[in-house]
Design an enzyme around this catalytic site. Structure first.
Site: not given
Lengths: 344, 344, 344, 344
Positions: D147-149, D152
């Site tokens: 996932g993107c979050y 990061s």
């Protein structure tokens, strides 16, 4: 005085609530929508603890009996039906949609691609461009509140059109609007990721405000020819600018044109004609009912550039609607509308 | 092949670096600015670990000896001085400022309010509108890269102007630009809080790209009369749209005009003429070198609406500059410029 | 009652004018700045035809003699000097800067890197967190209006801190602000092209509101330990959200915490505690003096998440300043501050 | 090498096309969606004249026979079904949804509120955090793209978590994302007028990326306790910042932590650890596959602040997916992903 608002879940409707909630004479008596019956703050949490009203189902009899005026903040095609229901009732109606604006038969069908409203009601309705149709508004029962683009364009064009200073086939209106004008309906084109860092032209030569602009211009000068009117979507929420180009019929200086406008709008508290060399930007009217106008004559081309800005939800919708209600009931035109622009 | 870039701390300069860093033929040999000598990523942290180059003081001799071409991404008034220094050196020069664009004596002073460049150099310089001046660019030593608005407007107007289909005094160009065009210089009007949720008109009838548009139009059709050209500031970073209005000299359908444009741009890899009913939005060319054009004839008015969009930092500045460099050195026009638009 | 405003050219100053112009008791008597003496609308065209006031040079004697209260909307380092000049005059002073907020010696120098104000005045000044220091404000002559981030964080933290429900070394405040907080001063980091489509952290662990938050927290619970406080810049103009994380000292449900907050803010007209499952967004308080708070206990971690939003120019600056002036003069706290949030 | 992409009408899918179209090894063989069969530029006009591909119906047999790898840019709940269909076919699958990420039984149902995928496939799938799971990715047939979050946060937390420098119950991740992460589905909350000039928290303590972050952290340090993870919506299109707070288990200077990170990411071409005092902003990675990390130890609190930014559509989705495909086929990790950030 009691008011009802139908269509409170749209942006125009909720802006009406912002104004009316603090209006010294009008009181929000009831709010209505076709949506479920919930407190308005469910739909608009910024109203939590401020406006406790429940959204109610529409009951024409009760509204007419209990309220003095009803605002229809409903879409075109819906208003026509509501107006019909109120037509034999004792209540003033201010319609914010386009359904009652076009007098000429066939025009509504052509530009809106929908069934027109009852012809008698269209005839009865007064076009509520407050600054120019005040006398008719005063005595009317049914007001067709002008479109947002139309308001900006017409206030910008009125003085030179009436004074017959312009070439009647030279009018070009390049309009730019924030997205709140498109309302809260869901469409791919209204998604943040599509609008942000973007700028689009839409409905090229097909925008439905074209005929109401022409109709009003023709009432001022019967030789006006079809206009060119373009609309663009700005990556911002509120505000409209129309940049208007007209060919002057003689040599005039910017100062002379400014004089004409200042005189024309001497008694118009919401129109601010900017001094020489100053041009309004959209944010300078945000949240207020002002229409600001800047002017410049280009000696190289003999063309006049007219820059006109409004907040599309205020002077372009809810603000002008309340201004018309004030006029309708013989109140001070500015009542409840004195809010300053919110800057920055 | 080695290239030097002067003026790398501006947005046009850093966009040149983005393109050149990945260009298969040109190599960034040196970068220069009047600012202190620091690594470029000090000024632009997004280049950290990508571009290790140090900003160097300008040394005309070394640049000319070591590089094949120098890009001047410097402001008007600065470029004229730099070009002068390079004039007797053996190096090709591509200037992104307005200093070498205006051939007619007096025009630069009038519109830029500055001292003009050396007259001989102005005469020598080729106006780098890649699609239309390719032959001259090929054999030139000195290129005046077109202005951003001018590129958008001229690519939009070229086919109908050259084909003499338009009323020569009817041209109105309504331009809208993102703020990166104003560059990185500090001014109140460029602050976020002033630009965001705002839309302004500026330099009304006074924008300095007016004369270069007219000059190029006149080279295509000597009877073109002064144009009306307006510029507005969009609350976004990249991109320009020019909405152009012209009166057609006869009755033409949109299809006929589309045919003309498709033929005109058959061999122009960066101009995309949109099919009937499709109009480009600014984001659809973001980060790319494309100029997208949409067309519509309004039968009510006999006017043609031309919608032309570019990324002002690409086709409007650095992209076209590299395109011109490609042409100059006999390379494939599209080399290093094939990046797709970044969407959304 | 007459008021003077010093520092009217900043965003905080002009927001004071927006409020005061429509305040039923306070009248704008004079406005001042160090800038040239021009009509205020020269600096802020949105005030054209609304506020005719001329910006005047600062004359301490005249201001003190003629006005009842003076607002200092001046930067830190400037206010300290102005306050000094007013110290022996008969006028109430409300300072919006950070110059009078920090009681503990050395703190101002450490966090602001500037010379502190006169120690006696610092001691005299009351920290104007309206909801919690009302009694002291009533009897004060000199008010240190709280910082914007501090207001949001402290209103969010007050109930659980006072009730000693939290682990005193667990406080983490993640703050996000629109750019109007940075004011109108010119810096590269405030340019539209740098802020738009961007999000930055700044002053990591060094923001100057840290000590005033800690000072006030300590006044509620002397065992509070140093906090972690981060600040980020949002690509928007108005508004602050602080997302606050604290470890609870026992097991509490969200409902229990909500009860505590509702009770704490029962008589606070500008604090809206949202019901279970509802969290405020920044736009829902835009243009208004509200502070909206949402709460959630995570059973997995035993942490409480507190979401607190304000309009940084209103409750975070000018709005709270007027609220304090109302309290100071025994007026209704909400006078002149009843404006609804502007939505959308 | 031939690739197929399913789900090309979403933002993740179209970003895959942007990368793959210019990839030196992978060729776009076919694109698929559940939508009607039209040219892709109908849906995305920015691809006009660039990508002529037709969107095709999904044919599992043909895709498996003709392509070497298929990217599933489909929503959670859809991917699980597609993966099932490909499970007995000879094709590598890279799934961008959350359907194959959570190994522990019950977690998917709990956080996604949907039916989980086939348990055997979940077991087989490798979590494609390229920098840390490279060896497993190399030998896998099925990749669960993070996932993107999560990407990061995990890249930001990995070095201190693995080195066991942190208090295992102190992890707080405050995430902020642009709206493109929400995709192109129509919802009121994604309308421009709702997102612009706004900032919201959403899914408070309920975001579905929580379990995949914890799962990966636990694989590095089995004593990690439940994390606090908040997600906010930024008024911008692309980019994520996670601001991460952890308590250090001893006294370390920022320099020491920086050394650890620099060493950890020595061979990670897409992770840029910023030097002391420099913190990344979101725009500095826009359009690129970089993850930039800034670090600061606060001596007052003993907490480490980790700032990690990515472009959610690149390193947070399509970019990392292609990076994983490169690894999978033994290609250079950076192939086709060398594009610079687009700035400004």
């Amino acid at each position: 005085m009691k008011v009802s608002v139908i269509g409170t879940t749209g942006y125009g409707g909720v802006e009406l609530l912002r104004i009316l909630h603090r209006h010294p004479v009008f009181n929000i008596h009831s709010i209505h929508s076709t949506k479920e019956e919930v407190p308005i703050w469910n739909e608009y949490p910024h109203l939590y603890n401020i406006l406790e009203s429940q959204i109610e189902k529409i009951n024409f009899d009760r509204i007419s009996t209990e309220s003095d005026v009803v605002f229809l903040a409903t879409p075109s095609g819906v208003s026509s039906k509501l107006v019909d229901e109120f037509s034999d009732k004792d209540i003033k109606v201010i319609d914010l949609s386009g359904d009652l604006r076009l007098k000429k038969s066939g025009e509504y069908e052509r530009w809106y691609k929908k069934e027109p409203a009852n012809g008698q009601l269209i005839e009865e309705a007064v076009y509520g461009l407050s600054e120019w149709n005040k006398e008719q508004i005063k005595h009317s029962r049914l007001i067709a509140n002008p479109g947002c683009y139309a308001t900006s364009a017409l206030l910008g064009l009125a003085p030179v059109t009436k004074a017959r200073l312009i070439d009647t086939e030279s009018i070009i209106i390049d309009g730019k609007s924030g997205t709140s004008g498109a309302g809260k309906s869901l469409s791919k084109g209204s998604l943040f990721a599509e609008v942000n860092e973007n700028f689009k032209i839409y409905k090229v030569n097909e925008h439905q405000h074209t005929p109401e602009i022409e109709q009003q211009l023709l009432s001022w000068n019967e030789s006006i020819r079809p206009i060119t009117f373009s609309t663009h979507l700005l990556p911002m929420t509120r505000g409209i600018m129309t940049t208007i180009y007209v060919k002057l019929r003689g040599r005039y200086s910017t100062e002379q044109i400014l004089d004409l406008y200042n005189e024309s709008y001497l008694n118009a508290p919401f129109v601010r004609v900017r001094p020489l060399g100053s041009y309004p930007s959209v944010k300078e009217v945000a949240g207020s009912n002002y229409c600001d106008i800047g002017l410049h004559v280009d000696e190289r081309t003999g063309r006049l550039t007219i820059v006109s800005v409004i907040d599309n939800l205020m002077k372009g919708a809810a603000g002008q609607a309340v201004q018309n209600a004030n006029i309708l009931f013989g109140l001070e035109e500015t009542l409840g509308l004195e809010m300053m622009p919110l800057y920055p």
